[in-house]
Design a protein around this motif. Structure first.
Motif, short mmCIF file in Angstrom:
data_model
loop_
_atom_site.label_atom_id
_atom_site.label_comp_id
_atom_site.label_asym_id
_atom_site.label_seq_id
_atom_site.Cartn_x
_atom_site.Cartn_y
_atom_site.Cartn_z
N UNK A 1 0.86 -1.19 0.00
CA UNK A 1 0.00 0.00 0.00
C UNK A 1 0.89 1.23 0.00
N UNK A 2 0.35 2.34 -0.47
CA UNK A 2 1.10 3.59 -0.41
C UNK A 2 0.97 4.15 1.00
N UNK A 3 2.04 3.94 1.80
CA UNK A 3 1.99 4.34 3.21
C UNK A 3 1.90 5.85 3.38
N UNK A 4 2.25 6.59 2.32
CA UNK A 4 2.24 8.05 2.46
C UNK A 4 0.83 8.62 2.39
#
Ligand SMILES: Cc1ncc(C[n+]2csc(CCOP(=O)(O)OP(=O)(O)O)c2C)c(N)n1
Length: 327
Positions: free
Chosen positions: A320-323
């Motif tokens: 997943x895009x943790x940002x």
């Protein structure tokens, strides 16, 4: 078209051809642990289209993506690293040939589910509009994609919102072993389906790199002027098997002499002969060109073969895009 552009198109096609030929040659070593869909025979489309694009323009592609990645400026070492499943790969070795990505070059994604990149590209184009960016998106797909429902939904939406997107169909007449004749009613032309969605659409010779370049230049100019989406269909032909490094013409799913006729219209050779006959290319130009590409290929294969595999703990990263905010 300037002599520089014409020579650049030749270099680009030759580079793609030589890289794919090397992949085909070493694939049987069984070190690349992912399927490969080679585009040998179809180089003119990627080269002619991408030569009209800026780095900030985005491209999405499908399973036959190497040429699009390379022509858009994707990094060769990172592409081969990906094919070898190594941590140096452009998707950290987790995606393989069918999941190429290079955001620095504007290669947004390659996704092998047939037709699935069409709405992704349309979404990216809508993003350009919302962010008021002056760039465009090119969606590359094969003739097989036009039989997915999402093709029509995406074209309708792009036309409705006048999105800056170029739909680019590489019509190589086959979806694996099925010819267009068993998939579409007789006489139906792909670009006319797109026209029925209210999108300006044209058809061209995908083995003539100069035609591809000029038709794309016209389309890109209109899109940049804010005139909405455009659709181009280029007829071309895949030489090798659908998936893998071998020839498969002996299977008999293609018409007699069909492959032979297309091989006689090799896009690289056609352009080379044209440039040679006009005195724009000779043996003195060719040797350093071939040497430069060979050296680049050898270095990139060495890097891919000697890079480490991703460590097991990387299984949980880049999922997943943790940002992104979670709420
Ligand atoms: C939704 C979906 N259906 C079937 C497949 C299996 N499949 C992979 S490639 C392919 C053929 C696609 O043909 P085309 O879009 O014309 O591209 P080409 O392989 O000719 O370049 C198929 C049917 C898939 N990946 N996704």
């Amino acid at each position: 078209m300037t002599p520089e552009i014409r020579k650049k198109l030749y270099f680009e096609m030759l580079r793609i051809r030589m890289i794919e030929q090397k992949i085909a040659e070493v694939y049987p070593e069984q070190e690349m642990r992912c399927p490969v869909h080679l585009c040998i025979g179809q180089e003119a489309v990627a080269a002619g289209v991408c030569a009209n694009l800026k780095v900030e323009d985005q491209v999405v592609s499908a399973h036959r993506s190497h040429a699009h990645y390379l022509a858009k400026g994707g990094d060769l070492k990172r592409m081969l690293g990906e094919l070898y499943g190594k941590v140096s790969g452009c998707a950290h070795g987790k995606g393989g040939s069918m999941h190429l990505i290079d955001l620095n070059a504007g290669l947004l994604a390659a996704v092998p589910i047939v037709g699935s990149t069409i709405p992704i590209g349309v979404g990216a184009a809508w993003g350009m509009v919302m962010k008021q960016l002056p760039h465009l998106v090119v969606v590359f797909f094969g003739d097989g994609s036009i039989e997915e429902g999402v093709f029509h939904e995406s074209l309708n939406f792009a036309a409705l919102k006048k999105l800056p997107v170029l739909f680019l169909c590489e019509n190589n007449f086959y979806s694996v072993y099925s010819p267009l004749e068993v998939r579409q009613p007789a006489g139906r032309e792909i670009f006319e389906i797109a026209r029925a969605h209210g999108i300006e659409s044209h058809q061209g010779d995908g083995n003539d790199v100069e035609e591809v370049y000029s038709m794309t230049a016209h389309a890109v100019e209109k899109i940049r002027q804010g005139k909405g989406p455009m659709f181009l269909e280029f007829k071309t032909f895949r030489w090798l098997e659908h998936c893998g490094p071998f020839w498969d013409d002996e299977l008999g799913y293609r018409k007699e002499n069909e492959l032979q006729n297309w091989r006689e219209r090799c896009p690289v050779k056609l352009h080379e002969n044209k440039l040679r006959s006009e005195g724009l290319l000779n043996e003195h130009d060719m040797v350093p060109m071939v040497n430069q590409i060979t050296e680049e290929i050898n270095e990139a294969f060495h890097s891919a073969k000697t890079s480490p595999l991703p460590p097991p703990e990387m299984l949980w990263t880049h999922v997943y895009d943790e940002s992104l905010p979670t709420e």
